[in-house]
Design a protein around this motif. Structure first.
Motif, PDB file in Angstrom:
ATOM      1  N   ALA A  83      26.234  -4.832  11.824  1.00 53.38           N
ATOM      2  CA  ALA A  83      26.409  -6.103  12.519  1.00 53.38           C
ATOM      3  C   ALA A  83      26.038  -7.239  11.575  1.00 53.38           C
ATOM      4  O   ALA A  83      25.256  -7.062  10.635  1.00 53.38           O
ATOM      5  N   LEU A  86      22.196  -9.447  15.289  1.00 52.29           N
ATOM      6  CA  LEU A  86      22.173  -9.332  16.748  1.00 52.29           C
ATOM      7  C   LEU A  86      21.203 -10.308  17.406  1.00 52.29           C
ATOM      8  O   LEU A  86      20.991 -10.250  18.621  1.00 52.29           O
ATOM      9  N   ASP A 136      29.225  -7.820  14.595  1.00 57.16           N
ATOM     10  CA  ASP A 136      28.855  -8.662  15.725  1.00 57.16           C
ATOM     11  C   ASP A 136      27.793  -9.697  15.363  1.00 57.16           C
ATOM     12  O   ASP A 136      26.852  -9.421  14.606  1.00 57.16           O
ATOM     13  N   LEU A 138      25.420 -12.125  17.559  1.00 52.55           N
ATOM     14  CA  LEU A 138      24.985 -12.436  18.920  1.00 52.55           C
ATOM     15  C   LEU A 138      23.695 -13.245  18.910  1.00 52.55           C
ATOM     16  O   LEU A 138      22.862 -13.085  18.000  1.00 52.55           O
ATOM     17  N   ALA A 157      35.186  -8.593  15.618  1.00 52.75           N
ATOM     18  CA  ALA A 157      33.750  -8.853  15.747  1.00 52.75           C
ATOM     19  C   ALA A 157      33.477  -9.525  17.095  1.00 52.75           C
ATOM     20  O   ALA A 157      34.296 -10.303  17.593  1.00 52.75           O
ATOM     21  N   LEU A 158      32.329  -9.213  17.676  1.00 51.94           N
ATOM     22  CA  LEU A 158      31.932  -9.831  18.937  1.00 51.94           C
ATOM     23  C   LEU A 158      30.914 -10.929  18.679  1.00 51.94           C
ATOM     24  O   LEU A 158      30.037 -10.782  17.823  1.00 51.94           O
ATOM     25  N   MET A 159      31.039 -12.012  19.411  1.00 51.16           N
ATOM     26  CA  MET A 159      30.135 -13.154  19.237  1.00 51.16           C
ATOM     27  C   MET A 159      29.785 -13.736  20.597  1.00 51.16           C
ATOM     28  O   MET A 159      30.582 -13.667  21.535  1.00 51.16           O
ATOM     29  N   VAL A 196      30.268 -12.618  26.070  1.00 54.31           N
ATOM     30  CA  VAL A 196      30.500 -12.232  24.678  1.00 54.31           C
ATOM     31  C   VAL A 196      32.005 -12.238  24.444  1.00 54.31           C
ATOM     32  O   VAL A 196      32.783 -11.715  25.258  1.00 54.31           O
ATOM     33  N   THR A 198      35.458 -12.045  21.536  1.00 53.18           N
ATOM     34  CA  THR A 198      35.913 -11.532  20.253  1.00 53.18           C
ATOM     35  C   THR A 198      36.044 -12.683  19.261  1.00 53.18           C
ATOM     36  O   THR A 198      36.123 -13.862  19.647  1.00 53.18           O
ATOM     37  N   SER A 199      36.093 -12.333  17.989  1.00 49.45           N
ATOM     38  CA  SER A 199      36.286 -13.360  16.968  1.00 49.45           C
ATOM     39  C   SER A 199      37.618 -14.070  17.160  1.00 49.45           C
ATOM     40  O   SER A 199      37.743 -15.266  16.866  1.00 49.45           O
TER      41      SER A 199
END
Length: 290
Positions: A83, A86, A136, A138, A157-159, A196, A198-199
């Motif tokens: 990641a 986080l 990610d 976060l 990627a998650l944000m 959350v 996605t990019s």
């Protein structure tokens, strides 16, 4: 990474891997260099301290230069982990909140704020800062990315800012930095809903500057650097203009983080148990990635 032969900078702490390309004036900072199975890719106190130490060292060196030949320094924040980051150290938060240790919690938060502010002001050396998100980002990890001048993210990627899950808000720069990119009411919605994204979603919102397929992040960073090199004086001047027209001061960030600390100390056991569960999930994720 580039056509030149970079070298690692050894005078940094164990959580940070630094590659300095001094001939090109490019400095790569990879968080989580001490990754082990079960490692939580978060802002531990050690990582925060190592980042601050390197920011001070590099900033002083860049400020001391007398002949720059119009060069525009670039500082890239990236990650060696699964990641990008986080967020804050939830395990530490729980222990400090349960102990009613306001001083300790404020000390940690203040160090985090100093770090994001340093990226925001280009280490006080007019450097152009780039967040390279290949995993990610976060909570505090997303705040750190938002503090940089340019955000390059790979697809998938998650944000997001999920702090509201445990009845808290992201208090180390999120609101101030978001409001430089989107409207204040949109920033508040993002923070209070805790979703959350996605990019790809973040790129559509205007919160990611450059979106590329997985594996192409480094090349995209190099393209940002090349583009800036074609207009170094204009880009450097734009940094100064932005600081005059839309300043985010260290004092502003410190006042906000004091509100975050006082809010955190009001959390009950239900919220702390939610944090505990997230810590365990981070550990499991670290083991799976290893």
């Amino acid at each position: 990474m580039s056509a030149v032969h970079p070298f690692s900078h050894s005078n940094v702490g164990p959580t940070l891997r630094v590659i300095e390309e001094t001939l090109r004036d490019v400095y790569w900072c990879f968080m989580h260099a001490d990754t082990l199975p079960g490692h939580r890719a978060c802002f531990t106190r050690a990582l925060v301290d190592d980042i601050l130490d390197y920011q001070r060292s590099l900033g002083m060196r860049l400020q001391a230069r007398t002949d720059t030949n119009g060069s525009l320094p670039h500082v890239v924040l990236a990650s060696d982990s699964h990641a990008f980051n986080l967020g804050g150290d939830l395990d530490l938060f729980c222990r400090l909140i349960r102990a009613r240790d306001r001083e300790g919690l404020l000390a940690y938060a203040s160090q985090c704020v100093r770090g994001v502010h340093a990226f925001h002001v280009g280490l006080n050396a007019n450097a152009h800062t780039i967040a390279l998100i290949q995993g990610d980002a976060l909570g505090g990890g997303f705040e750190a990315a938002l503090s940089c001048n340019t955000i390059v993210a790979e697809e998938g990627a998650l944000m997001g800012l999920p702090e509201v899950l445990f009845d808290l808000f992201p208090g180390m720069g999120a609101y101030s930095f978001l409001c430089k990119r989107i409207a204040p009411h949109q920033a508040e919605k993002l923070m209070l809903e805790g979703n959350v994204y996605t990019s790809e979603d973040m790129h559509r919102m205007g919160l990611v500057d450059v979106l590329v397929p997985q594996g192409e992040g480094v090349a995209a960073v190099e393209e940002v650097i090349r583009a800036n090199r074609r207009i170094p004086h204009a880009r450097a001047a734009m940094h100064r203009v932005r600081q005059m027209a839309q300043p985010v001061t260290l004092d502003e960030l410190m006042q906000i983080t004091e509100t975050w600390v006082d809010t955190a100390l009001q959390l009950g056991e239900k919220s702390l148990r939610t944090m505990d569960r997230l810590v365990r999930a981070q550990v499991r994720r670290g083991k799976a990635a290893a």
